[in-house]
Design a protein around this motif. Structure first.
Motif, PDB file in Angstrom:
ATOM      1  N   SER A 170      -7.846  -6.078  31.784  1.00 49.48           N
ATOM      2  CA  SER A 170      -7.971  -6.609  30.428  1.00 49.48           C
ATOM      3  C   SER A 170      -6.573  -6.809  29.850  1.00 49.48           C
ATOM      4  CB  SER A 170      -8.776  -5.661  29.534  1.00 49.48           C
ATOM      5  OG  SER A 170      -8.124  -4.410  29.408  1.00 49.48           O
ATOM      6  N   TYR A 171      -6.452  -7.794  28.948  1.00 46.61           N
ATOM      7  CA  TYR A 171      -5.156  -8.156  28.365  1.00 46.61           C
ATOM      8  C   TYR A 171      -5.274  -8.099  26.847  1.00 46.61           C
ATOM      9  CZ  TYR A 171      -4.587  -9.907  33.098  1.00 46.61           C
ATOM     10  OH  TYR A 171      -4.545 -10.012  34.464  1.00 46.61           O
ATOM     11  N   LEU A 172      -4.571  -7.156  26.250  1.00 47.81           N
ATOM     12  CA  LEU A 172      -4.649  -6.928  24.804  1.00 47.81           C
ATOM     13  C   LEU A 172      -3.292  -7.219  24.164  1.00 47.81           C
ATOM     14  CD1 LEU A 172      -6.161  -5.835  22.302  1.00 47.81           C
ATOM     15  CD2 LEU A 172      -5.413  -3.543  22.990  1.00 47.81           C
ATOM     16  N   ARG A 173      -3.310  -8.019  23.105  1.00 47.82           N
ATOM     17  CA  ARG A 173      -2.097  -8.319  22.355  1.00 47.82           C
ATOM     18  C   ARG A 173      -2.387  -8.172  20.866  1.00 47.82           C
ATOM     19  NH1 ARG A 173       0.477 -13.738  25.301  1.00 47.82           N
ATOM     20  NH2 ARG A 173       0.801 -12.771  27.361  1.00 47.82           N
ATOM     21  N   VAL A 174      -1.349  -7.824  20.087  1.00 49.93           N
ATOM     22  CA  VAL A 174      -1.532  -7.640  18.647  1.00 49.93           C
ATOM     23  C   VAL A 174      -0.283  -8.117  17.918  1.00 49.93           C
ATOM     24  CG1 VAL A 174      -0.627  -5.267  18.662  1.00 49.93           C
ATOM     25  CG2 VAL A 174      -2.210  -6.002  16.857  1.00 49.93           C
ATOM     26  N   ASP A 175      -0.497  -8.615  16.712  1.00 47.97           N
ATOM     27  CA  ASP A 175       0.595  -9.012  15.824  1.00 47.97           C
ATOM     28  C   ASP A 175       0.184  -8.686  14.401  1.00 47.97           C
ATOM     29  OD1 ASP A 175       3.121 -10.474  15.131  1.00 47.97           O
ATOM     30  OD2 ASP A 175       1.673 -11.742  14.082  1.00 47.97           O
ATOM     31  N   ALA A 176       1.023  -7.948  13.704  1.00 55.61           N
ATOM     32  CA  ALA A 176       0.773  -7.596  12.300  1.00 55.61           C
ATOM     33  C   ALA A 176       1.754  -8.362  11.425  1.00 55.61           C
ATOM     34  CB  ALA A 176       0.932  -6.092  12.087  1.00 55.61           C
ATOM     35  N   SER A 177       1.271  -9.000  10.364  1.00 54.87           N
ATOM     36  CA  SER A 177       2.130  -9.817   9.502  1.00 54.87           C
ATOM     37  C   SER A 177       1.632  -9.736   8.055  1.00 54.87           C
ATOM     38  CB  SER A 177       2.117 -11.274  10.000  1.00 54.87           C
ATOM     39  OG  SER A 177       0.811 -11.808   9.936  1.00 54.87           O
ATOM     40  N   PRO A 178       2.495 -10.007   7.084  1.00 55.81           N
ATOM     41  CA  PRO A 178       3.896 -10.410   7.237  1.00 55.81           C
ATOM     42  C   PRO A 178       4.798  -9.240   7.601  1.00 55.81           C
ATOM     43  CG  PRO A 178       3.362 -10.180   4.918  1.00 55.81           C
ATOM     44  CD  PRO A 178       2.071  -9.971   5.662  1.00 55.81           C
ATOM     45  N   GLU A 179       5.984  -9.558   8.073  1.00 55.65           N
ATOM     46  CA  GLU A 179       6.986  -8.561   8.418  1.00 55.65           C
ATOM     47  C   GLU A 179       8.332  -9.022   7.864  1.00 55.65           C
ATOM     48  OE1 GLU A 179       6.939  -7.105  12.565  1.00 55.65           O
ATOM     49  OE2 GLU A 179       5.319  -8.528  12.891  1.00 55.65           O
ATOM     50  N   PRO A 180       8.958  -8.230   6.994  1.00 49.85           N
ATOM     51  CA  PRO A 180       8.456  -6.999   6.363  1.00 49.85           C
ATOM     52  C   PRO A 180       7.401  -7.333   5.314  1.00 49.85           C
ATOM     53  CG  PRO A 180      10.575  -7.593   5.427  1.00 49.85           C
ATOM     54  CD  PRO A 180      10.314  -8.588   6.523  1.00 49.85           C
ATOM     55  N   VAL A 181       6.820  -6.275   4.721  1.00 49.38           N
ATOM     56  CA  VAL A 181       5.764  -6.453   3.728  1.00 49.38           C
ATOM     57  C   VAL A 181       6.109  -5.648   2.477  1.00 49.38           C
ATOM     58  CG1 VAL A 181       4.417  -4.507   4.583  1.00 49.38           C
ATOM     59  CG2 VAL A 181       3.262  -6.379   3.397  1.00 49.38           C
ATOM     60  N   ARG A 182       5.658  -6.145   1.333  1.00 49.23           N
ATOM     61  CA  ARG A 182       5.867  -5.384   0.099  1.00 49.23           C
ATOM     62  C   ARG A 182       4.939  -4.177   0.047  1.00 49.23           C
ATOM     63  NH1 ARG A 182       8.890  -7.953  -3.727  1.00 49.23           N
ATOM     64  NH2 ARG A 182       9.326 -10.180  -3.367  1.00 49.23           N
ATOM     65  N   LYS A 183       5.398  -3.119  -0.575  1.00 54.81           N
ATOM     66  CA  LYS A 183       4.591  -1.914  -0.698  1.00 54.81           C
ATOM     67  C   LYS A 183       3.292  -2.206  -1.449  1.00 54.81           C
ATOM     68  CE  LYS A 183       4.741   2.882  -2.297  1.00 54.81           C
ATOM     69  NZ  LYS A 183       5.564   3.941  -2.930  1.00 54.81           N
ATOM     70  N   GLY A 184       2.156  -1.824  -0.835  1.00 55.72           N
ATOM     71  CA  GLY A 184       0.853  -2.052  -1.438  1.00 55.72           C
ATOM     72  C   GLY A 184       0.272  -3.422  -1.160  1.00 55.72           C
ATOM     73  N   ALA A 185       0.966  -4.265  -0.398  1.00 56.27           N
ATOM     74  CA  ALA A 185       0.465  -5.604  -0.078  1.00 56.27           C
ATOM     75  C   ALA A 185      -0.458  -5.545   1.138  1.00 56.27           C
ATOM     76  CB  ALA A 185       1.623  -6.552   0.175  1.00 56.27           C
ATOM     77  N   VAL A 186      -1.168  -6.648   1.363  1.00 59.16           N
ATOM     78  CA  VAL A 186      -2.122  -6.724   2.471  1.00 59.16           C
ATOM     79  C   VAL A 186      -1.405  -7.159   3.748  1.00 59.16           C
ATOM     80  CG1 VAL A 186      -4.156  -7.911   3.373  1.00 59.16           C
ATOM     81  CG2 VAL A 186      -4.086  -7.172   0.981  1.00 59.16           C
ATOM     82  N   VAL A 187      -1.702  -6.453   4.825  1.00 58.33           N
ATOM     83  CA  VAL A 187      -1.191  -6.794   6.154  1.00 58.33           C
ATOM     84  C   VAL A 187      -2.366  -7.263   7.010  1.00 58.33           C
ATOM     85  CG1 VAL A 187      -0.234  -5.856   8.291  1.00 58.33           C
ATOM     86  CG2 VAL A 187       0.781  -5.257   6.116  1.00 58.33           C
ATOM     87  N   THR A 188      -2.166  -8.338   7.722  1.00 58.89           N
ATOM     88  CA  THR A 188      -3.187  -8.846   8.635  1.00 58.89           C
ATOM     89  C   THR A 188      -2.841  -8.431  10.063  1.00 58.89           C
ATOM     90  OG1 THR A 188      -3.616 -10.769   7.239  1.00 58.89           O
ATOM     91  CG2 THR A 188      -4.343 -10.900   9.519  1.00 58.89           C
ATOM     92  N   VAL A 189      -3.738  -7.652  10.655  1.00 59.65           N
ATOM     93  CA  VAL A 189      -3.579  -7.236  12.045  1.00 59.65           C
ATOM     94  C   VAL A 189      -4.476  -8.137  12.889  1.00 59.65           C
ATOM     95  CG1 VAL A 189      -3.835  -5.370  13.714  1.00 59.65           C
ATOM     96  CG2 VAL A 189      -3.078  -4.866  11.375  1.00 59.65           C
ATOM     97  N   LYS A 190      -3.875  -8.949  13.706  1.00 61.65           N
ATOM     98  CA  LYS A 190      -4.649  -9.874  14.527  1.00 61.65           C
ATOM     99  C   LYS A 190      -4.137  -9.839  15.962  1.00 61.65           C
ATOM    100  CE  LYS A 190      -1.724 -13.792  13.194  1.00 61.65           C
ATOM    101  NZ  LYS A 190      -1.698 -15.132  12.562  1.00 61.65           N
ATOM    102  N   GLY A 191      -4.970 -10.313  16.863  1.00 62.36           N
ATOM    103  CA  GLY A 191      -4.556 -10.298  18.257  1.00 62.36           C
ATOM    104  C   GLY A 191      -5.600 -10.935  19.145  1.00 62.36           C
ATOM    105  N   THR A 192      -5.453 -10.712  20.441  1.00 57.02           N
ATOM    106  CA  THR A 192      -6.379 -11.259  21.426  1.00 57.02           C
ATOM    107  C   THR A 192      -6.770 -10.186  22.429  1.00 57.02           C
ATOM    108  OG1 THR A 192      -4.560 -12.016  22.826  1.00 57.02           O
ATOM    109  CG2 THR A 192      -5.450 -13.597  21.226  1.00 57.02           C
ATOM    110  N   LEU A 193      -7.976 -10.281  22.940  1.00 63.23           N
ATOM    111  CA  LEU A 193      -8.451  -9.406  24.013  1.00 63.23           C
ATOM    112  C   LEU A 193      -9.158 -10.289  25.038  1.00 63.23           C
ATOM    113  CD1 LEU A 193      -8.890  -6.615  25.256  1.00 63.23           C
ATOM    114  CD2 LEU A 193     -11.021  -6.451  23.920  1.00 63.23           C
ATOM    115  N   LYS A 194      -8.604 -10.344  26.232  1.00 62.95           N
ATOM    116  CA  LYS A 194      -9.168 -11.175  27.285  1.00 62.95           C
ATOM    117  C   LYS A 194      -9.173 -10.401  28.599  1.00 62.95           C
ATOM    118  CE  LYS A 194      -7.628 -15.419  24.987  1.00 62.95           C
ATOM    119  NZ  LYS A 194      -6.902 -16.713  25.115  1.00 62.95           N
ATOM    120  N   TYR A 195      -9.730 -10.992  29.634  1.00 62.60           N
ATOM    121  CA  TYR A 195      -9.785 -10.336  30.931  1.00 62.60           C
ATOM    122  C   TYR A 195      -9.726 -11.377  32.039  1.00 62.60           C
ATOM    123  CZ  TYR A 195     -14.618 -11.810  31.782  1.00 62.60           C
ATOM    124  OH  TYR A 195     -15.740 -12.551  32.015  1.00 62.60           O
ATOM    125  N   TRP A 196      -9.425 -10.912  33.249  1.00 60.68           N
ATOM    126  CA  TRP A 196      -9.376 -11.807  34.391  1.00 60.68           C
ATOM    127  C   TRP A 196     -10.774 -11.959  34.964  1.00 60.68           C
ATOM    128  CZ3 TRP A 196      -6.570 -15.459  36.235  1.00 60.68           C
ATOM    129  CH2 TRP A 196      -6.794 -15.913  37.531  1.00 60.68           C
TER     130      TRP A 196
END
Length: 275
Positions: A170-196
């Motif tokens: 399985s292949y797992l990747r993640v990216d959290a944005s924005p970077e940097p972020v203001r204190k108390g702001a919303v962060v989006t954690v997104k990524g992909t999960l795939k397999y051979w």
């Protein structure tokens, strides 16, 4: 059974790896086998620590095979040799072939062996590696004329087994944005999960989405506190996942996929600083 390789080892000094079972004859330690983009990982570790026969076993063999009426006198024991016959069984106990014979000299008290090939296993899932250890030795002595005599002896075979899994990667990747972020702001954690996803000959295939699988999201703030569970996300038909969180401290977002008996687990991270 199919013989995958034959080796003669001597003088090895490696410490045996932890094994699923062990005893007076040796042990076997088998890793999971994983299919990565059409290629199997090819390592089979067989650890062994074979004991020489005891003086009582030598004496019993001598008593059973000596001929004192002809003047034979017990002197000791000569070569001690053994071999491993490593078989592969499916979850139902059927022999699925692909094995390894290991022939060792008496000096090879421990070591590791690598099998050169993996194929022809149709279903992914759990298997059993069964090692059958044959222990043999020679008893020798001299007769009344000073001539040497030899007797062959064999100890009972011993069997050891280790459960392992044949899996797709399985292949797992993640990216959290924005970077940097203001204190108390919303962060989006997104990524992909795939397999051979292989085809019948395992030489071709493609990376496919793991639709419907769940990943767990953790946040590890800077400092000694440690990671805490934040929630889960479901993988879409395109292999993507998204989850939004409020971030108050700098730290690292961690996404984990638990895997299964047929798929490897995964872990991916992305650090986000609060400004």
């Amino acid at each position: 059974m199919v013989v995958a390789g034959a080796l003669l080892l001597s003088g090895l000094g490696a410490v045996p790896a932890d094994a699923a079972s062990s005893g007076p004859g040796g042990s076997v330690d088998h890793p999971d086998v994983v299919l990565y983009k059409g290629q199997h990982n090819k390592t089979v570790r067989v650890s062994y620590s074979v004991k020489k026969p005891t003086s009582a076993q030598i004496r019993a063999c001598f008593d059973a095979k000596s001929y004192p009426e002809y003047g034979e006198v017990y002197a000791g024991w000569g070569d001690f040799y053994w071999n491993y016959d490593l078989e592969y069984h499916d979850r139902y106990g059927n022999d699925v072939g692909g094995g390894l014979f290991l022939y060792s000299s008496k000096f090879a008290a421990s070591g590791k062996v690598t099998s050169p090939r993996w194929y022809d296993w149709e279903p992914f899932g759990r298997y059993k590696a069964v090692a059958i250890v044959q222990r043999e030795f020679d008893v020798y002595g001299v007769d009344e004329d000073g001539d040497r005599w030899d007797h062959y002896c064999q100890l009972p075979d011993v069997r050891y087994a280790d459960i392992f899994s044949f899996k797709r990667a399985s292949y797992l990747r993640v990216d959290a944005s924005p970077e940097p972020v203001r204190k108390g702001a919303v962060v989006t954690v997104k990524g992909t999960l795939k397999y051979w996803n292989p085809v019948s000959d395992y030489g071709k295939g493609a990376i496919r989405p793991l639709q419907g699988k769940k990943v767990k999201v953790y946040f590890d703030p800077s400092g000694p506190r440690g990671a805490t569970y934040q929630g889960s996300a479901t993988v879409t038909s395109k292999g993507t996942f998204t989850k939004r969180f409020t971030q108050k401290k700098s730290g690292t977002w961690i996404v984990k996929y638990a895997g299964s008996q047929t798929l490897t687990s995964g872990r991916a991270t992305d650090a986000v600083r609060v400004k």
